[in-house]
Motif scaffolding. Structure first.
Motif, PDB file in Angstrom:
ATOM      1  N   PRO A 177       0.933  -1.130   0.153  1.00  0.00           N
ATOM      2  CA  PRO A 177       0.050  -0.132  -0.201  1.00  0.00           C
ATOM      3  C   PRO A 177       0.912   1.377  -0.047  1.00  0.00           C
ATOM      4  CG  PRO A 177      -0.845  -1.686   1.701  1.00  0.00           C
ATOM      5  CD  PRO A 177       0.525  -2.273   0.988  1.00  0.00           C
ATOM      6  N   GLY A 178       0.549   2.100  -0.925  1.00  0.00           N
ATOM      7  CA  GLY A 178       1.445   3.422  -1.085  1.00  0.00           C
ATOM      8  C   GLY A 178       2.229   3.489  -2.092  1.00  0.00           C
ATOM      9  N   SER A 179       2.387   2.263  -2.658  1.00  0.00           N
ATOM     10  CA  SER A 179       3.514   2.175  -3.799  1.00  0.00           C
ATOM     11  C   SER A 179       2.719   2.683  -5.234  1.00  0.00           C
ATOM     12  CB  SER A 179       4.111   0.581  -4.017  1.00  0.00           C
ATOM     13  OG  SER A 179       2.818  -0.150  -4.361  1.00  0.00           O
ATOM     14  N   LYS A 180       3.705   3.145  -6.146  1.00  0.00           N
ATOM     15  CA  LYS A 180       3.028   3.420  -7.255  1.00  0.00           C
ATOM     16  C   LYS A 180       2.884   2.252  -8.344  1.00  0.00           C
ATOM     17  CE  LYS A 180       2.627   7.771  -6.757  1.00  0.00           C
ATOM     18  NZ  LYS A 180       1.335   8.735  -7.288  1.00  0.00           N
ATOM     19  N   ALA A 181       1.935   2.349  -9.174  1.00  0.00           N
ATOM     20  CA  ALA A 181       1.840   1.110  -9.991  1.00  0.00           C
ATOM     21  C   ALA A 181       1.455   1.770 -11.458  1.00  0.00           C
ATOM     22  CB  ALA A 181       0.682   0.378  -9.734  1.00  0.00           C
ATOM     23  N   LYS A 182       2.363   1.406 -12.578  1.00  0.00           N
ATOM     24  CA  LYS A 182       2.086   1.709 -13.982  1.00  0.00           C
ATOM     25  C   LYS A 182       1.224   0.807 -14.598  1.00  0.00           C
ATOM     26  CE  LYS A 182       5.458   3.851 -16.057  1.00  0.00           C
ATOM     27  NZ  LYS A 182       6.769   3.842 -16.737  1.00  0.00           N
ATOM     28  N   MET A 183      -0.085   1.345 -15.038  1.00  0.00           N
ATOM     29  CA  MET A 183      -0.910   0.565 -15.799  1.00  0.00           C
ATOM     30  C   MET A 183      -0.994   0.958 -17.336  1.00  0.00           C
ATOM     31  SD  MET A 183      -3.855  -0.273 -13.349  1.00  0.00           S
ATOM     32  CE  MET A 183      -4.264   1.172 -13.043  1.00  0.00           C
ATOM     33  N   GLU A 184      -1.057  -0.157 -18.195  1.00  0.00           N
ATOM     34  CA  GLU A 184      -1.354   0.122 -19.589  1.00  0.00           C
ATOM     35  C   GLU A 184      -2.839  -0.356 -19.912  1.00  0.00           C
ATOM     36  OE1 GLU A 184       0.320  -0.966 -24.076  1.00  0.00           O
ATOM     37  OE2 GLU A 184       0.815  -2.213 -22.435  1.00  0.00           O
ATOM     38  N   VAL A 185      -3.428   0.701 -20.302  1.00  0.00           N
ATOM     39  CA  VAL A 185      -4.868   0.409 -20.591  1.00  0.00           C
ATOM     40  C   VAL A 185      -5.150   0.735 -21.865  1.00  0.00           C
ATOM     41  CG1 VAL A 185      -5.364   1.022 -18.281  1.00  0.00           C
ATOM     42  CG2 VAL A 185      -5.908   2.689 -19.817  1.00  0.00           C
ATOM     43  N   VAL A 186      -6.515   0.167 -22.683  1.00  0.00           N
ATOM     44  CA  VAL A 186      -7.064   0.733 -23.839  1.00  0.00           C
ATOM     45  C   VAL A 186      -8.289   1.430 -23.248  1.00  0.00           C
ATOM     46  CG1 VAL A 186      -8.171  -0.205 -25.859  1.00  0.00           C
ATOM     47  CG2 VAL A 186      -5.952  -1.302 -25.062  1.00  0.00           C
ATOM     48  N   ARG A 187      -8.431   2.632 -23.682  1.00  0.00           N
ATOM     49  CA  ARG A 187      -9.682   3.373 -23.790  1.00  0.00           C
ATOM     50  C   ARG A 187      -9.895   4.075 -24.880  1.00  0.00           C
ATOM     51  NH1 ARG A 187      -8.435   7.977 -19.324  1.00  0.00           N
ATOM     52  NH2 ARG A 187      -8.749   6.169 -18.033  1.00  0.00           N
ATOM     53  N   ASP A 188     -11.211   3.751 -25.352  1.00  0.00           N
ATOM     54  CA  ASP A 188     -11.836   4.244 -26.659  1.00  0.00           C
ATOM     55  C   ASP A 188     -10.798   3.901 -27.795  1.00  0.00           C
ATOM     56  OD1 ASP A 188     -13.785   5.390 -25.426  1.00  0.00           O
ATOM     57  OD2 ASP A 188     -12.653   7.153 -25.111  1.00  0.00           O
ATOM     58  N   GLY A 189     -10.454   2.911 -27.766  1.00  0.00           N
ATOM     59  CA  GLY A 189      -9.435   2.212 -28.905  1.00  0.00           C
ATOM     60  C   GLY A 189      -8.044   2.716 -28.770  1.00  0.00           C
ATOM     61  N   ASP A 190      -7.518   3.517 -27.823  1.00  0.00           N
ATOM     62  CA  ASP A 190      -6.169   4.075 -27.625  1.00  0.00           C
ATOM     63  C   ASP A 190      -5.670   3.582 -26.373  1.00  0.00           C
ATOM     64  OD1 ASP A 190      -6.390   5.706 -30.175  1.00  0.00           O
ATOM     65  OD2 ASP A 190      -7.406   7.295 -28.927  1.00  0.00           O
ATOM     66  N   ARG A 191      -4.336   3.032 -26.779  1.00  0.00           N
ATOM     67  CA  ARG A 191      -3.439   2.885 -25.418  1.00  0.00           C
ATOM     68  C   ARG A 191      -3.106   3.850 -24.786  1.00  0.00           C
ATOM     69  NH1 ARG A 191      -0.752  -2.697 -25.758  1.00  0.00           N
ATOM     70  NH2 ARG A 191      -2.030  -4.078 -27.401  1.00  0.00           N
ATOM     71  N   LYS A 192      -3.353   3.853 -23.490  1.00  0.00           N
ATOM     72  CA  LYS A 192      -2.845   4.878 -22.427  1.00  0.00           C
ATOM     73  C   LYS A 192      -1.854   4.370 -21.236  1.00  0.00           C
ATOM     74  CE  LYS A 192      -6.678   8.000 -23.141  1.00  0.00           C
ATOM     75  NZ  LYS A 192      -5.868   9.118 -23.658  1.00  0.00           N
ATOM     76  N   THR A 193      -1.069   4.977 -20.682  1.00  0.00           N
ATOM     77  CA  THR A 193      -0.456   4.570 -19.497  1.00  0.00           C
ATOM     78  C   THR A 193      -0.803   5.378 -18.383  1.00  0.00           C
ATOM     79  OG1 THR A 193       1.583   4.060 -20.742  1.00  0.00           O
ATOM     80  CG2 THR A 193       1.733   4.373 -18.321  1.00  0.00           C
ATOM     81  N   LEU A 194      -1.324   5.000 -17.119  1.00  0.00           N
ATOM     82  CA  LEU A 194      -1.599   5.603 -16.172  1.00  0.00           C
ATOM     83  C   LEU A 194      -0.947   5.317 -14.753  1.00  0.00           C
ATOM     84  CD1 LEU A 194      -5.679   4.746 -16.154  1.00  0.00           C
ATOM     85  CD2 LEU A 194      -4.195   6.844 -17.007  1.00  0.00           C
TER      86      LEU A 194
END
Length: 469
Positions: free
Chosen positions: A336-353
């Motif tokens: 808990p408290g650590s950062k996580a990098k997620m790759e997602v597809v949103r509306d057909g585009d890839r994003k990094t959160l």
């Protein structure tokens, strides 16, 4: 005299014999491993006070049965009316293994759950009373402590290096038969089981039966790579499918239990579902993979990190999410408290959160999930809908959406929609009013998978359907 056929048959027999001898020569010899590892494997028996059962019931003679069967019959006999307050002693059996020479032992939580007394029997048949240091029902791991010095210990391995097809061996006490040895191969790794979101199980074909629970699973190097925990069975006995908790997972839990008495896990605050072929097509994915976000819990880490309903999570910190069930144990393993990098597809585009991981609430804690107009109908879907009242939006924590008031013949009935279902998204578009729903429904494509997000009794999920010509 040998004729040609006899010679050929004789040569074929020799060839088969040679193959059998070569195959036998390749089989592992477990004797040395067992001799070294067995002293650290223990039998665990527990005692628990249970209500007295009816004396008038047809009571079988239980004294000659092993404790595991005796407890089963005791629990099956009806309790006597007015028998409250009267108790008798029940017993159960399991296995465990010593991980430190001063007496710390690993086993399964279900072996020692609700026990009033825990007795550990060593290979020399000496018995020690054990203290429960801590237990974690979510991973089914428990840590015990007995008083001792210089006790034999197992050698711990690295379960992440296990490969499908390699030999493994179990030592335990099935049905109370101490130090029974069984062997097999690794059938699969990272196996996800229903209701076990935080353990990527090791699946084997090692014979495991009641009493093996909590015992060690060894690799050929004599290292513990797992804790034998579950079997799949329709008969109550072994059927070729057994599951072990990876030792990496178990030791992380054990260290936290020893340090603080509880386990802290990462938490994202989403409800996810599997991405099937139709959903993949609907969201513009090349293949079915990832975890589809069906609901974002209000105020949770995902909501604060910008994750949205309809996002498909493809990876977490560089680790691919193939099945949706891959996500919970990856998130749970983070601090808990650590950062996580997620790759997602949103509306057909890839994003990094980048999301700050939260702490998983304790079991039992509740987490909040994220005036009517005239009914409208879409002839294409066959439903009548109405807008949500302000109170409904508040109770469901929604900004928009429509509620189904009537389901007629058509696609909606075929995909199982019901009156009372709430539609929040259609064809990847947010539905904030009945008029928006009607417009989107009229523009739905034909002969292509279309997704719809539906809330039923507060539970959100995506469903897909196709409209014919």
């Amino acid at each position: 005299m040998f004729n040609r056929k006899t010679c050929l048959a004789f040569c074929a027999g020799l060839a088969l014999l040679g193959q059998a001898l070569l195959a036998h020569a390749d089989l592992p010899d477990f004797t040395s491993l067992v001799e070294k590892a067995s002293p650290a494997v223990v039998n665990i028996s527990t005692k628990q006070n249970v209500p007295v059962r009816s004396a008038s019931a047809q009571m079988p003679d239980l004294e000659g049965l092993p404790p595991i069967f005796r407890e089963f019959f005791e629990r099956s006999i009806p309790q006597a009316p007015g028998g409250r307050g009267q108790q008798r002693e029940a017993q159960s059996l399991g296995s465990g293994f010593i991980i430190s020479d001063d007496g710390y032992i690993l086993t399964n939580n279900h072996v020692v759950a609700d026990a009033d007394e825990i007795i550990v029997r060593l290979p020399d048949r000496s018995e020690l009373e054990a203290k429960l240091i801590g237990a974690d029902p979510r991973t089914d791991v428990a840590v015990l402590k007995v008083e001792g010095k210089g006790l034999p210990t197992v050698k711990l391995g690295d379960s992440s290096k296990l490969k499908v097809g390699e030999w493994v061996l179990a030592i335990g006490s099935p049905f109370g038969f101490d130090h029974t040895v069984t062997s097999g191969i690794v059938s699969a790794t990272g196996r996800n089981l229903p209701n076990d979101s935080y353990v990527p199980f090791i699946q084997t074909d090692v014979a495991i039966n009641p009493g093996n629970s909590g015992g060690p699973l060894f690799n050929l190097g004599g290292e513990v790579v797992g804790i034998n925990s579950q079997i799949f069975t329709r008969s109550g006995g072994f059927m070729g499918l057994s599951f072990a908790i990876p030792i990496d997972v178990a030791m992380d839990v054990a260290e936290q239990l020893r340090a603080t008495g509880k386990v802290n896990r990462g938490w994202l605050g989403v409800v996810i579902q599997e991405v099937n072929k139709d959903l993949a097509e609907s969201f513009g994915l090349e293949r079915p993979a990832g975890a589809l976000v069906a609901q974002v819990l209000d105020g949770g880490p995902a909501a604060k990190g910008g994750l949205r309903v309809g996002d498909v999570i493809l990876s977490l910190n560089g680790k691919p999410i193939v099945m949706s069930a891959d996500l919970p144990h990856l998130v749970g393993s983070l601090k808990p408290g650590s950062k996580a990098k997620m790759e997602v597809v949103r509306d057909g585009d890839r994003k990094t959160l980048n999301v700050a991981i939260g702490a998983l609430p304790e079991e039992g804690e509740e987490v909040a999930a994220s005036g009517s107009g005239p009914a409208k109908s879409s002839n294409r879907l066959g439903v009548k809908v109405t807008e949500l009242t302000a109170e409904q939006k508040r109770n469901l924590d929604l900004q928009g959406g429509v509620v189904i008031t009537e389901v007629m013949d058509g696609p909606a009935a075929m995909i199982g929609l019901r009156p009372g279902d709430v539609i929040t998204h259609l064809n990847n578009q947010a539905i904030n009013s009945a008029s928006t729903f009607g417009k989107v429904a009229e523009q739905l494509p034909k002969n292509r998978s279309v997704s719809m997000r539906v809330l039923r009794q507060g539970r959100a999920s995506f469903i897909t359907f196709k409209l014919a010509e």
